[in-house]
Design an enzyme around this catalytic site. Structure first.
Site, PDB file in Angstrom:
ATOM      1  N   ASP A  51      46.356  16.261  53.207  1.00 22.25           N
ATOM      2  CA  ASP A  51      46.084  17.400  52.867  1.00 22.25           C
ATOM      3  C   ASP A  51      45.586  17.819  51.306  1.00 22.25           C
ATOM      4  O   ASP A  51      45.633  17.375  50.697  1.00 22.25           O
ATOM      5  CB  ASP A  51      47.419  17.035  52.862  1.00 22.25           C
ATOM      6  CG  ASP A  51      48.341  18.512  53.131  1.00 22.25           C
ATOM      7  OD1 ASP A  51      47.578  19.740  52.094  1.00 22.25           O
ATOM      8  OD2 ASP A  51      49.077  19.053  53.109  1.00 22.25           O
ATOM      9  N   CYS A 121      36.563  38.978  57.495  1.00 19.52           N
ATOM     10  CA  CYS A 121      37.211  39.507  57.720  1.00 19.52           C
ATOM     11  C   CYS A 121      37.814  40.477  56.001  1.00 19.52           C
ATOM     12  O   CYS A 121      39.104  41.000  55.887  1.00 19.52           O
ATOM     13  CB  CYS A 121      39.025  38.733  57.932  1.00 19.52           C
ATOM     14  SG  CYS A 121      38.623  38.528  59.625  1.00 19.52           S
ATOM     15  N   TYR A 150      44.534  36.885  55.786  1.00 20.12           N
ATOM     16  CA  TYR A 150      43.670  36.577  55.788  1.00 20.12           C
ATOM     17  C   TYR A 150      41.795  36.443  55.196  1.00 20.12           C
ATOM     18  O   TYR A 150      41.638  35.990  53.733  1.00 20.12           O
ATOM     19  CB  TYR A 150      42.917  35.956  56.551  1.00 20.12           C
ATOM     20  CG  TYR A 150      41.631  35.141  57.313  1.00 20.12           C
ATOM     21  CD1 TYR A 150      42.143  33.699  57.492  1.00 20.12           C
ATOM     22  CD2 TYR A 150      40.630  35.888  58.066  1.00 20.12           C
ATOM     23  CE1 TYR A 150      40.353  33.574  57.787  1.00 20.12           C
ATOM     24  CE2 TYR A 150      39.825  35.015  58.463  1.00 20.12           C
ATOM     25  CZ  TYR A 150      39.420  33.363  57.729  1.00 20.12           C
ATOM     26  OH  TYR A 150      38.711  32.743  58.322  1.00 20.12           O
ATOM     27  N   LYS A 154      40.049  34.624  51.566  1.00 26.34           N
ATOM     28  CA  LYS A 154      38.430  34.544  51.755  1.00 26.34           C
ATOM     29  C   LYS A 154      37.890  35.876  50.238  1.00 26.34           C
ATOM     30  O   LYS A 154      37.059  34.239  49.603  1.00 26.34           O
ATOM     31  CB  LYS A 154      38.257  35.332  52.915  1.00 26.34           C
ATOM     32  CG  LYS A 154      38.374  34.033  53.692  1.00 26.34           C
ATOM     33  CD  LYS A 154      37.556  33.183  53.589  1.00 26.34           C
ATOM     34  CE  LYS A 154      38.172  31.807  54.863  1.00 26.34           C
ATOM     35  NZ  LYS A 154      37.786  30.780  54.992  1.00 26.34           N
ATOM     36  N   GLN A 219      37.067  47.525  70.942  1.00 29.38           N
ATOM     37  CA  GLN A 219      36.093  47.534  70.213  1.00 29.38           C
ATOM     38  C   GLN A 219      35.319  46.146  69.880  1.00 29.38           C
ATOM     39  O   GLN A 219      34.992  45.627  71.080  1.00 29.38           O
ATOM     40  CB  GLN A 219      37.125  46.181  69.718  1.00 29.38           C
ATOM     41  CG  GLN A 219      37.410  45.528  70.040  1.00 29.38           C
ATOM     42  CD  GLN A 219      39.278  45.378  71.445  1.00 29.38           C
ATOM     43  OE1 GLN A 219      39.115  46.366  71.475  1.00 29.38           O
ATOM     44  NE2 GLN A 219      40.282  44.622  71.224  1.00 29.38           N
ATOM     45  N   THR A 220      34.619  46.770  68.815  1.00 31.35           N
ATOM     46  CA  THR A 220      32.942  45.799  69.183  1.00 31.35           C
ATOM     47  C   THR A 220      33.380  45.028  68.257  1.00 31.35           C
ATOM     48  O   THR A 220      33.705  44.853  66.557  1.00 31.35           O
ATOM     49  CB  THR A 220      32.054  46.904  68.653  1.00 31.35           C
ATOM     50  OG1 THR A 220      31.987  47.576  67.900  1.00 31.35           O
ATOM     51  CG2 THR A 220      31.245  47.436  69.895  1.00 31.35           C
ATOM     52  N   ARG A 221      32.186  44.067  68.704  1.00 36.37           N
ATOM     53  CA  ARG A 221      32.038  42.826  67.461  1.00 36.37           C
ATOM     54  C   ARG A 221      30.823  41.752  67.499  1.00 36.37           C
ATOM     55  O   ARG A 221      30.492  42.461  69.504  1.00 36.37           O
ATOM     56  CB  ARG A 221      33.431  41.054  68.035  1.00 36.37           C
ATOM     57  CG  ARG A 221      34.401  41.788  67.559  1.00 36.37           C
ATOM     58  CD  ARG A 221      35.219  41.629  66.599  1.00 36.37           C
ATOM     59  NE  ARG A 221      36.254  42.007  65.957  1.00 36.37           N
ATOM     60  CZ  ARG A 221      37.472  42.983  65.789  1.00 36.37           C
ATOM     61  NH1 ARG A 221      35.819  44.082  66.237  1.00 36.37           N
ATOM     62  NH2 ARG A 221      38.323  43.468  65.450  1.00 36.37           N
ATOM     63  N   ARG A 284      33.095  45.530  64.080  1.00 33.45           N
ATOM     64  CA  ARG A 284      32.345  45.314  63.534  1.00 33.45           C
ATOM     65  C   ARG A 284      31.153  44.247  63.935  1.00 33.45           C
ATOM     66  O   ARG A 284      31.075  43.409  64.759  1.00 33.45           O
ATOM     67  CB  ARG A 284      33.527  43.246  62.767  1.00 33.45           C
ATOM     68  CG  ARG A 284      32.753  42.523  62.152  1.00 33.45           C
ATOM     69  CD  ARG A 284      34.045  41.277  61.908  1.00 33.45           C
ATOM     70  NE  ARG A 284      35.059  42.496  60.960  1.00 33.45           N
ATOM     71  CZ  ARG A 284      36.032  42.074  60.606  1.00 33.45           C
ATOM     72  NH1 ARG A 284      36.680  40.769  61.619  1.00 33.45           N
ATOM     73  NH2 ARG A 284      37.208  42.357  59.534  1.00 33.45           N
TER      74      ARG A 284
HETATM   75  P1  NAD Z   1      39.414  25.470  62.387  1.00 34.61           P
HETATM   76  O1  NAD Z   1      40.232  25.643  62.264  1.00 34.61           O
HETATM   77  O2  NAD Z   1      38.642  24.359  63.683  1.00 34.61           O
HETATM   78  O3  NAD Z   1      39.101  24.245  61.183  1.00 34.61           O
HETATM   79  C1  NAD Z   1      39.460  24.539  60.184  1.00 34.61           C
HETATM   80  C2  NAD Z   1      39.854  23.223  59.735  1.00 34.61           C
HETATM   81  O4  NAD Z   1      40.909  22.571  58.197  1.00 34.61           O
HETATM   82  C3  NAD Z   1      40.941  21.982  60.931  1.00 34.61           C
HETATM   83  O5  NAD Z   1      40.621  21.470  61.311  1.00 34.61           O
HETATM   84  C4  NAD Z   1      42.519  22.526  60.284  1.00 34.61           C
HETATM   85  O6  NAD Z   1      43.125  21.082  61.005  1.00 34.61           O
HETATM   86  C5  NAD Z   1      41.816  22.147  58.736  1.00 34.61           C
HETATM   87  N1  NAD Z   1      43.079  22.301  57.440  1.00 34.61           N
HETATM   88  C6  NAD Z   1      43.641  22.962  57.442  1.00 34.61           C
HETATM   89  N2  NAD Z   1      44.508  23.176  56.018  1.00 34.61           N
HETATM   90  C7  NAD Z   1      44.201  21.854  56.137  1.00 34.61           C
HETATM   91  C8  NAD Z   1      44.602  20.835  54.702  1.00 34.61           C
HETATM   92  N3  NAD Z   1      46.432  21.761  53.750  1.00 34.61           N
HETATM   93  N4  NAD Z   1      43.962  19.693  54.262  1.00 34.61           N
HETATM   94  C9  NAD Z   1      43.263  19.725  55.259  1.00 34.61           C
HETATM   95  N5  NAD Z   1      42.806  20.081  56.278  1.00 34.61           N
HETATM   96  C10 NAD Z   1      43.473  21.008  56.883  1.00 34.61           C
HETATM   97  O7  NAD Z   1      38.459  26.358  62.067  1.00 34.61           O
HETATM   98  P2  NAD Z   1      36.776  26.576  61.846  1.00 34.61           P
HETATM   99  O8  NAD Z   1      36.115  27.205  63.169  1.00 34.61           O
HETATM  100  O9  NAD Z   1      35.895  25.237  61.786  1.00 34.61           O
HETATM  101  O10 NAD Z   1      36.376  27.790  60.580  1.00 34.61           O
HETATM  102  C11 NAD Z   1      35.572  26.835  59.222  1.00 34.61           C
HETATM  103  C12 NAD Z   1      35.878  27.860  58.109  1.00 34.61           C
HETATM  104  O11 NAD Z   1      35.216  29.168  58.588  1.00 34.61           O
HETATM  105  C13 NAD Z   1      37.157  28.034  57.546  1.00 34.61           C
HETATM  106  O12 NAD Z   1      37.414  27.954  56.374  1.00 34.61           O
HETATM  107  C14 NAD Z   1      37.329  29.657  58.424  1.00 34.61           C
HETATM  108  O13 NAD Z   1      37.690  30.301  57.749  1.00 34.61           O
HETATM  109  C15 NAD Z   1      36.275  29.449  58.780  1.00 34.61           C
HETATM  110  N6  NAD Z   1      35.648  31.040  59.818  1.00 34.61           N
HETATM  111  C16 NAD Z   1      34.839  30.841  60.425  1.00 34.61           C
HETATM  112  C17 NAD Z   1      35.753  31.365  61.322  1.00 34.61           C
HETATM  113  C18 NAD Z   1      34.591  31.632  63.151  1.00 34.61           C
HETATM  114  O14 NAD Z   1      34.566  31.795  63.207  1.00 34.61           O
HETATM  115  N7  NAD Z   1      34.965  30.102  63.551  1.00 34.61           N
HETATM  116  C19 NAD Z   1      35.019  32.971  61.324  1.00 34.61           C
HETATM  117  C20 NAD Z   1      34.853  33.170  59.692  1.00 34.61           C
HETATM  118  C21 NAD Z   1      34.920  31.716  58.746  1.00 34.61           C
END
Ligand code: NAD
Length: 328
Positions: A51, A121, A150, A154, A219-221, A284
């Site tokens: 963790d 976001c 969220y 960030k 909505q757009t993305r 967005r």
């Molecule tokens: P994901 O949820 O698949 O991966 C995040 C990982 O963090 C998970 O495996 C989770 O178990 C781990 N995690 C959470 N809390 C934890 C803790 N306390 N200790 C250890 N591990 C922990 O998400 P993702 O899509 O791979 O995103 C990766 C990063 O990119 C994140 O920071 C996310 O906010 C950012 N992000 C992703 C997107 C997207 O479209 N996927 C968009 C914007 C930002």
């Protein structure tokens, strides 16, 4: 000398793909996550399960001077997780604590290059009300007004990372991701994002059947395929440019168009059933002028190419699940 990398959040979607890329490049890779990856075998040299909210765990895995550290661990999910308000306290507390711990440990161990994943976001919701003309240039971030906690977390965390860069001279790089998608990501259970959810719904629908869409679907993305995202992340991390910078696609579509594209890939005719649901901002789109200018990076493939690969993977997951359910 073999280069070393640490990928935090490697049990997740983007982190899992990043580990594969770094291993291909010949890095010695340590991964860490609170859980193991659900869809891909671990190929990291070392996978520490723990963790990252625990400072002692962070210090135990950041025990050397890594050449590259990628901080992707966060408490996150799609609209159904982020925009209902039910997870706000956890999202803010968990992700901020992880980021503070990671930064402190990287500073103490003199990590060489550090990447942090922020999100689109964090952009102000008042600039994203017109679905046809959303404004997401990097310099439009202030006055801040994200539409979710969220996004606020960030924004806070990208500021902390950049403060460490300014005050301690750390080689930190920050990207704002815009909807990354692809195989081996969450596709069910409530944390999945729009492309995965739509692929699943279409895969589960009969030909001529209904597919539920949250809101009117206007909505757009924009959506960026995972391989393109990894290219951008690596290029940014090894550059002199700190960011924050958008990593996304400029191919903006409505959610209705996304459903039509997936249905076409599946070879199915589907009826869109619009139902109330969390939607986030009205429009967005990534603005890639800055990253093009600084890093000469831009996506190389249209949305459809990535969606075809993603649909194929999700369809196989859906099929496997239904076989398992029948066998149970
Ligand atoms: P994901 O949820 O698949 O991966 C995040 C990982 O963090 C998970 O495996 C989770 O178990 C781990 N995690 C959470 N809390 C934890 C803790 N306390 N200790 C250890 N591990 C922990 O998400 P993702 O899509 O791979 O995103 C990766 C990063 O990119 C994140 O920071 C996310 O906010 C950012 N992000 C992703 C997107 C997207 O479209 N996927 C968009 C914007 C930002």
């Amino acid at each position: 000398m073999t280069k070393t990398a640490l990928v935090l959040g490697a049990g997740g979607f983007i982190g899992g793909h990043l580990v594969k890329r770094l291993k291909k490049e010949g890095f010695w890779v340590r991964s860490a996550d609170i859980k193991r990856h659900e869809y891909s075998e671990n190929i990291a040299d070392d996978f520490a399960v723990g963790d990252l909210r625990e400072q002692s765990f962070c210090r135990s895995i950041i025990d050397r001077r890594f050449d590259e550290v990628y901080q992707l661990a966060a408490d996150m999910g799609g609209a159904g997780y982020i925009f209902t308000g039910e997870h706000d306290a956890d999202v803010m507390h968990n992700s901020a604590t992880i980021n503070l711990n990671v930064l402190d440990a990287c500073y103490k161990r003199d990590a060489q290059r550090i990447f942090y994943s922020s999100s689109a976001c964090m952009y102000p919701s008042h600039n994203q009300e017109d679905p046809d003309n959303p404004l997401c240039t990097e310099n439009s971030a202030y006055p801040a007004n994200p539409d979710s906690e969220y996004g606020w977390e960030k924004l806070f965390s990208e500021r902390v990372f950049l403060a460490y860069r300014r005050n301690y001279g750390m080689n930190i790089h920050v990207a704002r991701f815009h909807n990354i998608f692809g195989p081996e990501g969450t596709w069910q259970g409530g944390k999945e994002k729009a492309p995965a959810a739509i692929c699943r719904k279409v895969a589960q629908a009969l030909n001529g059947g209904e597919v539920e869409v949250w809101g009117d679907g206007l909505q757009t993305r924009s959506f960026l395929y995972i391989d393109e995202c990894i290219d951008g992340v690596i290029k940014l991390t090894r550059s002199h440019f700190a960011g924050p910078v958008n990593i996304g696609s400029e191919e903006m579509v409505t959610i209705n168009q996304l459903v039509d594209m997936v249905a076409d890939i599946a070879g199915k005719r589907v009826i869109k059933k619009h139902i109330p649901g969390p939607q986030g901002v009205r429009g967005r789109n990534s603005d890639n002028k800055l990253i093009k200018q600084q890093l000469d990076w831009a996506p190389s493939q249209p949305l459809r190419v990535g969606l075809e690969r993603t649909y194929t993977w999700i369809e196989s997951q859906v099929r496997r699940n239904s076989i398992n359910e029948k066998a149970a």
